[in-house]
Design a protein around this motif. Structure first.
Motif, mmCIF file in Angstrom:
data_model
loop_
_atom_site.group_PDB
_atom_site.id
_atom_site.type_symbol
_atom_site.label_atom_id
_atom_site.label_comp_id
_atom_site.label_asym_id
_atom_site.label_seq_id
_atom_site.Cartn_x
_atom_site.Cartn_y
_atom_site.Cartn_z
ATOM 1 N N LEU A 1 0.829 -1.205 0.000
ATOM 2 C CA LEU A 1 0.000 0.000 0.000
ATOM 3 C C LEU A 1 0.864 1.256 0.000
ATOM 4 C CD1 LEU A 1 -2.727 -1.188 2.524
ATOM 5 C CD2 LEU A 1 -2.952 -0.987 0.041
ATOM 6 N N TRP A 2 1.976 1.209 0.707
ATOM 7 C CA TRP A 2 2.917 2.335 0.717
ATOM 8 C C TRP A 2 3.373 2.648 -0.709
ATOM 9 C CZ3 TRP A 2 5.410 5.183 4.724
ATOM 10 C CH2 TRP A 2 6.550 5.883 4.345
ATOM 11 N N ARG A 3 3.650 1.603 -1.457
ATOM 12 C CA ARG A 3 4.185 1.799 -2.817
ATOM 13 C C ARG A 3 3.118 2.133 -3.846
ATOM 14 N NH1 ARG A 3 7.217 -3.536 -1.164
ATOM 15 N NH2 ARG A 3 9.019 -2.611 -0.101
ATOM 16 N N THR A 4 1.858 1.809 -3.544
ATOM 17 C CA THR A 4 0.810 1.971 -4.555
ATOM 18 C C THR A 4 -0.293 2.954 -4.179
ATOM 19 O OG1 THR A 4 -0.423 0.079 -3.647
ATOM 20 C CG2 THR A 4 1.166 -0.369 -5.425
ATOM 21 N N GLU A 5 -0.486 3.243 -2.876
ATOM 22 C CA GLU A 5 -1.601 4.090 -2.447
ATOM 23 C C GLU A 5 -1.175 5.219 -1.525
ATOM 24 O OE1 GLU A 5 -4.976 2.010 -0.871
ATOM 25 O OE2 GLU A 5 -4.972 0.487 -2.451
ATOM 26 N N ARG A 6 0.086 5.597 -1.558
ATOM 27 C CA ARG A 6 0.575 6.656 -0.665
ATOM 28 C C ARG A 6 0.218 8.011 -1.281
ATOM 29 N NH1 ARG A 6 5.471 5.821 -1.051
ATOM 30 N NH2 ARG A 6 6.457 7.849 -1.422
ATOM 31 N N THR A 7 -1.032 8.432 -1.057
ATOM 32 C CA THR A 7 -1.560 9.659 -1.668
ATOM 33 C C THR A 7 -1.836 10.757 -0.648
ATOM 34 O OG1 THR A 7 -3.789 8.710 -1.522
ATOM 35 C CG2 THR A 7 -2.593 8.402 -3.593
ATOM 36 N N GLY A 8 -1.513 10.510 0.621
ATOM 37 C CA GLY A 8 -1.748 11.502 1.659
ATOM 38 C C GLY A 8 -0.608 12.497 1.765
ATOM 39 N N MET A 9 -0.626 13.279 2.843
ATOM 40 C CA MET A 9 0.365 14.357 2.977
ATOM 41 C C MET A 9 1.700 13.870 3.540
ATOM 42 S SD MET A 9 -0.751 16.528 6.331
ATOM 43 C CE MET A 9 -0.606 15.851 7.984
ATOM 44 N N TYR B 1 5.143 11.701 3.673
ATOM 45 C CA TYR B 1 6.105 11.031 2.799
ATOM 46 C C TYR B 1 5.656 11.075 1.338
ATOM 47 C CZ TYR B 1 7.443 9.215 7.370
ATOM 48 O OH TYR B 1 7.807 9.092 8.693
ATOM 49 N N GLN B 2 5.193 12.242 0.887
ATOM 50 C CA GLN B 2 4.583 12.310 -0.434
ATOM 51 C C GLN B 2 5.565 11.934 -1.538
ATOM 52 O OE1 GLN B 2 4.604 15.318 1.615
ATOM 53 N NE2 GLN B 2 4.695 17.056 0.189
ATOM 54 N N ARG B 3 5.005 11.399 -2.579
ATOM 55 C CA ARG B 3 5.803 10.883 -3.691
ATOM 56 C C ARG B 3 6.613 11.995 -4.364
ATOM 57 N NH1 ARG B 3 3.975 5.761 -4.996
ATOM 58 N NH2 ARG B 3 4.944 5.881 -7.064
ATOM 59 N N SER B 4 6.138 13.230 -4.280
ATOM 60 C CA SER B 4 6.860 14.337 -4.910
ATOM 61 C C SER B 4 8.258 14.526 -4.331
ATOM 62 C CB SER B 4 6.062 15.637 -4.768
ATOM 63 O OG SER B 4 5.836 15.941 -3.401
ATOM 64 N N LEU B 5 8.468 14.019 -3.115
ATOM 65 C CA LEU B 5 9.785 14.125 -2.488
ATOM 66 C C LEU B 5 10.692 12.945 -2.826
ATOM 67 C CD1 LEU B 5 8.792 15.307 1.106
ATOM 68 C CD2 LEU B 5 9.605 16.708 -0.794
ATOM 69 N N PHE B 6 10.096 11.844 -3.273
ATOM 70 C CA PHE B 6 10.873 10.619 -3.458
ATOM 71 C C PHE B 6 10.714 10.071 -4.882
ATOM 72 C CE2 PHE B 6 9.896 10.880 1.121
ATOM 73 C CZ PHE B 6 11.190 10.938 1.615
ATOM 74 N N GLU B 7 9.695 9.283 -5.122
ATOM 75 C CA GLU B 7 9.568 8.612 -6.418
ATOM 76 C C GLU B 7 9.560 9.592 -7.582
ATOM 77 O OE1 GLU B 7 7.483 5.748 -3.517
ATOM 78 O OE2 GLU B 7 7.729 7.922 -3.760
ATOM 79 N N ASP B 8 8.847 10.711 -7.432
ATOM 80 C CA ASP B 8 8.759 11.663 -8.537
ATOM 81 C C ASP B 8 10.101 12.317 -8.862
ATOM 82 O OD1 ASP B 8 6.119 11.015 -8.510
ATOM 83 O OD2 ASP B 8 5.392 12.963 -7.782
ATOM 84 N N LEU C 1 14.700 4.683 -3.462
ATOM 85 C CA LEU C 1 15.379 4.191 -2.264
ATOM 86 C C LEU C 1 15.057 5.060 -1.047
ATOM 87 C CD1 LEU C 1 18.880 3.106 -3.639
ATOM 88 C CD2 LEU C 1 16.930 1.659 -3.007
ATOM 89 N N GLY C 2 14.861 6.364 -1.265
ATOM 90 C CA GLY C 2 14.463 7.224 -0.158
ATOM 91 C C GLY C 2 13.110 6.833 0.392
ATOM 92 N N SER C 3 12.191 6.513 -0.504
ATOM 93 C CA SER C 3 10.873 6.033 -0.084
ATOM 94 C C SER C 3 10.987 4.740 0.702
ATOM 95 C CB SER C 3 9.984 5.833 -1.310
ATOM 96 O OG SER C 3 8.792 5.154 -0.970
ATOM 97 N N GLU C 4 11.828 3.834 0.242
ATOM 98 C CA GLU C 4 12.004 2.556 0.933
ATOM 99 C C GLU C 4 12.650 2.752 2.298
ATOM 100 O OE1 GLU C 4 10.944 -0.634 -0.201
ATOM 101 O OE2 GLU C 4 9.811 0.777 -1.432
ATOM 102 N N GLN C 5 13.553 3.698 2.397
ATOM 103 C CA GLN C 5 14.176 3.996 3.696
ATOM 104 C C GLN C 5 13.127 4.507 4.677
ATOM 105 O OE1 GLN C 5 17.775 6.392 3.581
ATOM 106 N NE2 GLN C 5 17.281 7.320 5.559
ATOM 107 N N ALA C 6 12.254 5.398 4.213
ATOM 108 C CA ALA C 6 11.192 5.920 5.076
ATOM 109 C C ALA C 6 10.239 4.805 5.501
ATOM 110 C CB ALA C 6 10.435 7.028 4.350
#
Length: 423
Positions: free
Chosen positions: A314-322, A324-331, A336-341
């Motif tokens: 769910l973290w990898r597919t539905e993380r749409t809240g405020m 650990y937003q994807r704009s800081l990591f995956e985007d 790897l930053g997302s995985e660390q968090a």
């Protein structure tokens, strides 16, 4: 203008006349209320629960009382807890479809919910006492916890929606007060409603209540419970609030729902599997329970593994809240930053669930509301031996939670304590 009827507790004798024109019931069980069969299920601590059967089927009617049923009217409790249960069930169904009973009707004034009758389901705790090795509970419960806890948090929900929901459930004050006192404080001093197997456990109880490190840890966990509004919790997720068959698992009774730490539900649930493990020696009238003990340790490991895997998915597919937003990591190409968090979050949940689990073990043996796992052991000496092992286990995982790194380590400790003799 229709006059609202003031609250009145139902009974086996009055239910049909009171609810005979309720469409939610008549559509599902038949319109001839005179032919309804009504029986009360009287094993709850707080509420009235009736099974109502007619020529077309059956349903459950659950009604809150203005006091704690286990104690009586000397302990008043507001009817609004049915409001929170209703809203929690609707959210759990949306976030983990098929995991809770279907809701047919809610009457806020009468504090009652008409819901699906689960049959041939039985309470999970009863199944474990009977020695049933159910094949699906780890998968079903692990998925339920991951989905409801993730999807009810700022990891997934829109901030405005979550804050509105937080405000709604923040009013569940009285049931939170029960948890805050009965779980985190009362077991550690001579509170008036406490009870334990005496005199067998008297020495160990005194030792636990004199353990400064344990009491400080219990209060740190209470602080966490009260202050860390991470997600919408079930709030009372244990083996007595889960109904099962060999192929299906449903969660019930979320009237303690509120916003709290993700680890709370997970820890409380796993504690009940560990208590079932330590109780097995008291249920060996028909032979050894070695297989059941191995099964219970396997279930704890699998439940945690499934929770971790689904939470991570769910973290990898539905993380749409405020958070650990994807704009800081995956985007930005920083997966790897997302995985660390994610790893930091799961590590924190693991550490805290051990603390909550240890405290849950203590309150179920030393406090007001006990588990049938131990209570149904008729031999007081044998019961005390089982309880003493669980108490020592609970103290160890609560006090040492920051130094325990895997579920295997916890299960190995449980197996080692189980092999010991005496209180």
């Amino acid at each position: 203008m229709t006059e609202t009827r003031p609250f009145e507790a139902l009974s086996v004798e009055t239910l049909a006349s009171r609810l005979g024109e309720n469409e939610a019931l008549t559509e599902r069980i038949g319109s001839d209320a005179g032919q309804w069969k009504v029986r009360e299920v009287g094993d709850g601590n707080l509420n009235l629960v009736f099974i109502v059967e007619g020529d077309k089927g059956a349903a459950v009617v659950k009604q809150a009382l203005p006091y704690v049923r286990l104690v009586g009217d000397s302990w008043p409790l507001p009817l609004k807890r049915s409001f929170f249960e209703y809203h929690a069930l609707t959210r759990q169904e949306a976030r983990a479809p098929g995991s809770v009973p279907a809701i047919y009707h809610f009457d806020e004034t009468q504090a009652l919910i008409v819901m699906e009758y689960l049959s041939p389901h039985i309470i999970l705790r009863r199944a474990l006492i009977e020695g049933r090795e159910l094949p699906n509970i780890a998968l079903d419960i692990g998925l339920f916890m991951a989905r409801t806890l993730f999807r009810g948090s700022d990891l997934s929900m829109a901030a405005k929606e979550r804050k509105a929901d937080l405000a709604l459930f923040a009013d569940n004050v009285e049931l939170c007060d029960i948890t805050e006192n009965l779980v985190f404080s009362d077991p550690y001093f001579d509170a008036s409603m406490n009870r334990h197997t005496s005199p067998q456990l008297d020495g160990l109880v005194a030792e636990l209540r004199a353990d400064r490190n344990l009491k400080v840890e219990a209060q740190r966990l209470k602080h966490l419970f009260a202050a860390n509004a991470e997600t919408l919790l079930h709030g009372d997720l244990h083996s007595g609030s889960i109904m099962v068959t060999d192929t299906e698992t449903r969660m019930i009774d979320p009237e303690f729902a509120f916003y709290g730490p993700i680890a709370f539900d997970v820890g409380m649930l796993l504690a009940n599997f560990w208590m079932a493990f330590f109780s097995q020696r008291g249920h060996e009238e028909k032979g050894s329970r070695d297989s059941m003990r191995a099964y219970l340790l396997k279930v704890t490991a699998e439940t945690w593994a499934i929770f971790r895997a689904e939470f991570s998915h769910l973290w990898r597919t539905e993380r749409t809240g405020m958070l650990y937003q994807r704009s800081l990591f995956e985007d930005q190409g920083d997966r790897l930053g997302s995985e660390q968090a994610l790893d930091h979050m799961l590590s924190g949940i693991w550490t805290d669930l051990l603390g909550f689990a240890g405290i849950e073990v203590h309150r179920r043996i030393l406090g007001l509301a006990h588990n049938a796992d131990f209570e149904t052991i008729a031999d007081a000496d044998l019961r005390a031996t089982c309880e003493a092992k669980a108490l020592r286990f609970g103290r160890h995982i609560a006090v040492n939670r920051r130094r325990i790194h895997s579920i295997d380590e916890v299960n190995n400790l449980a197996a080692l304590i189980e092999q010991e003799s005496g209180i």
